[in-house]
Design a protein around this motif. Structure first.
Motif, PDB file in Angstrom:
ATOM      1  N   ALA A 240       0.834  -1.201   0.000  1.00  0.00           N
ATOM      2  CA  ALA A 240       0.000   0.000   0.000  1.00  0.00           C
ATOM      3  C   ALA A 240       0.868   1.250   0.000  1.00  0.00           C
ATOM      4  O   ALA A 240       0.578   2.236  -0.694  1.00  0.00           O
ATOM      5  CB  ALA A 240      -0.929  -0.007   1.212  1.00  0.00           C
TER       6      ALA A 240
ATOM      7  N   SER B 224       1.262   4.169  -2.886  1.00  0.00           N
ATOM      8  CA  SER B 224       1.098   5.595  -2.610  1.00  0.00           C
ATOM      9  C   SER B 224       2.304   6.384  -3.099  1.00  0.00           C
ATOM     10  O   SER B 224       2.167   7.495  -3.617  1.00  0.00           O
ATOM     11  CB  SER B 224       0.891   5.826  -1.113  1.00  0.00           C
TER      12      SER B 224
ATOM     13  N   VAL C   6      -3.911   8.309  -1.644  1.00  0.00           N
ATOM     14  CA  VAL C   6      -4.160   7.432  -0.498  1.00  0.00           C
ATOM     15  C   VAL C   6      -4.459   6.044  -1.055  1.00  0.00           C
ATOM     16  O   VAL C   6      -5.330   5.871  -1.913  1.00  0.00           O
ATOM     17  CB  VAL C   6      -5.362   7.917   0.337  1.00  0.00           C
ATOM     18  N   CYS C   7      -3.734   5.051  -0.571  1.00  0.00           N
ATOM     19  CA  CYS C   7      -3.937   3.680  -1.035  1.00  0.00           C
ATOM     20  C   CYS C   7      -4.413   2.833   0.140  1.00  0.00           C
ATOM     21  O   CYS C   7      -3.806   2.847   1.218  1.00  0.00           O
ATOM     22  CB  CYS C   7      -2.650   3.114  -1.625  1.00  0.00           C
ATOM     23  N   THR C   8      -5.489   2.122  -0.074  1.00  0.00           N
ATOM     24  CA  THR C   8      -6.156   1.396   1.000  1.00  0.00           C
ATOM     25  C   THR C   8      -6.101  -0.098   0.758  1.00  0.00           C
ATOM     26  O   THR C   8      -6.220  -0.562  -0.380  1.00  0.00           O
ATOM     27  CB  THR C   8      -7.631   1.830   1.106  1.00  0.00           C
TER      28      THR C   8
ATOM     29  N   ARG D 192      -8.773  -2.424   8.137  1.00  0.00           N
ATOM     30  CA  ARG D 192      -8.471  -1.693   6.914  1.00  0.00           C
ATOM     31  C   ARG D 192      -7.386  -0.679   7.219  1.00  0.00           C
ATOM     32  O   ARG D 192      -7.431   0.007   8.237  1.00  0.00           O
ATOM     33  CB  ARG D 192      -9.717  -0.966   6.394  1.00  0.00           C
TER      34      ARG D 192
ATOM     35  N   ALA E  43      -4.915   2.496   5.477  1.00  0.00           N
ATOM     36  CA  ALA E  43      -4.722   3.423   4.361  1.00  0.00           C
ATOM     37  C   ALA E  43      -3.348   4.060   4.511  1.00  0.00           C
ATOM     38  O   ALA E  43      -2.940   4.417   5.623  1.00  0.00           O
ATOM     39  CB  ALA E  43      -5.809   4.494   4.357  1.00  0.00           C
TER      40      ALA E  43
ATOM     41  N   ILE F 155      -5.792  13.332   5.761  1.00  0.00           N
ATOM     42  CA  ILE F 155      -6.450  12.111   6.226  1.00  0.00           C
ATOM     43  C   ILE F 155      -7.123  12.420   7.550  1.00  0.00           C
ATOM     44  O   ILE F 155      -6.462  12.625   8.560  1.00  0.00           O
ATOM     45  CB  ILE F 155      -5.442  10.956   6.418  1.00  0.00           C
TER      46      ILE F 155
END
Length: 268
Positions: free
Chosen positions: A164, A168, A174-176, A183, A185, A235
């Motif tokens: 992730a 990014s 933002v990579c989730t 979860r 991010a 975020i």
């Protein structure tokens, strides 16, 4: 069309001792131990399914199959599907085990089959049959399996988190990623000539799980992470979320990009 179940055969600690081996590092599942007999035993489930496996007839109380390679021999069995052998067995799909091993030396008191027959006969004395239950996985084997599963979960989380972050770095977004009931991010941003990383963790965050997540990033110590209750880089934490940030070095970024250099990251 559904794929066939990938069966594997785990050697018990007793079996490893018979082969002069000890437990390897937890990162290595026991069925992948570098040993010719262990490798050959992986064929037994398929042979049983095809009806070509050879049973050890001297054992009357349970069905054990022969495995042979060179002068070495082993005894392989499948656990009873009707019995609950514990969550570790079920989770790992560890139905097949090799419980004993030795050398085939015909006309010798040390012959594997001769010794095994004497052993199960002694164990079954007074029952009118043999007894091979002691060759099945013991508590030490279950503890080893439990530890392997924990390591696999940790390694899986490590990989997901780093991937992730690498995504990014590449996309600037933002990579989730989602795993189990959690979860995370990741977002990497350049600021004042340095790259900053923010990680959001969502779900029931066990402190041990959080330690695994934050420990996934190479060249970053746990003490380098800071909680950001008000969010970071846009975020904004929602209820149940935790945001942590840190400075990520060029070496750390390079290591993660190299790890996933051959994989698609733009759609992560």
């Amino acid at each position: 069309m559904s794929q066939p179940t990938p069966y594997f055969v785990r050697p018990t600690k007793r079996c490893l001792s018979d082969l002069g081996l000890s437990f390897p590092a937890l990162e290595l599942p026991l069925h992948q131990v570098k040993d010719a007999l262990v490798a050959k035993s992986q064929q037994v489930p398929e042979e049983v399914g095809a009806g070509s496996a050879e049973r050890i007839r001297a054992i009357k109380d349970w069905v054990w199959f022969k495995v042979k390679v060179s002068s070495f021999r082993g005894a392989v069995t499948e656990l009873d599907h009707a019995v609950d052998h514990g969550p570790e067995i079920a989770e790992a799909g560890a139905r097949w085990w090799m419980g004993a091993a030795g050398k085939r030396q015909e006309d010798s008191g040390d012959d594997f089959y001769r010794s095994l027959k004497a052993e199960v006969t002694r164990a079954g004395r007074g029952t009118g049959s043999t007894s091979s239950g002691h060759l099945l996985p013991a508590e030490v084997d279950i503890r080893r399996l439990r530890a392997e599963l924990a390591v696999q979960v940790t390694l899986g989380i490590n990989t997901v988190v780093r991937k992730a972050i690498a995504a990014s770095i590449k996309t600037g977004k933002v990579c989730t990623a989602t795993f189990s009931h959690h979860r995370i991010a990741a977002l990497v941003r350049a600021r004042d000539g340095e790259a900053y990383l923010a990680v959001t963790a969502e779900g029931f965050i066990d402190p041990r799980l959080l330690a695994v997540i934050l420990g996934s990033v190479p060249h970053v110590a746990h003490s380098d992470w800071l909680p950001e209750p008000q969010g970071e880089f846009g975020i904004e934490p929602e209820p149940g979320q935790i945001v942590y940030s840190t400075i990520v070095s060029a070496a750390s970024q390079a290591a993660m990009m190299e790890e996933f250099s051959g994989e698609e990251l733009s759609d992560f």
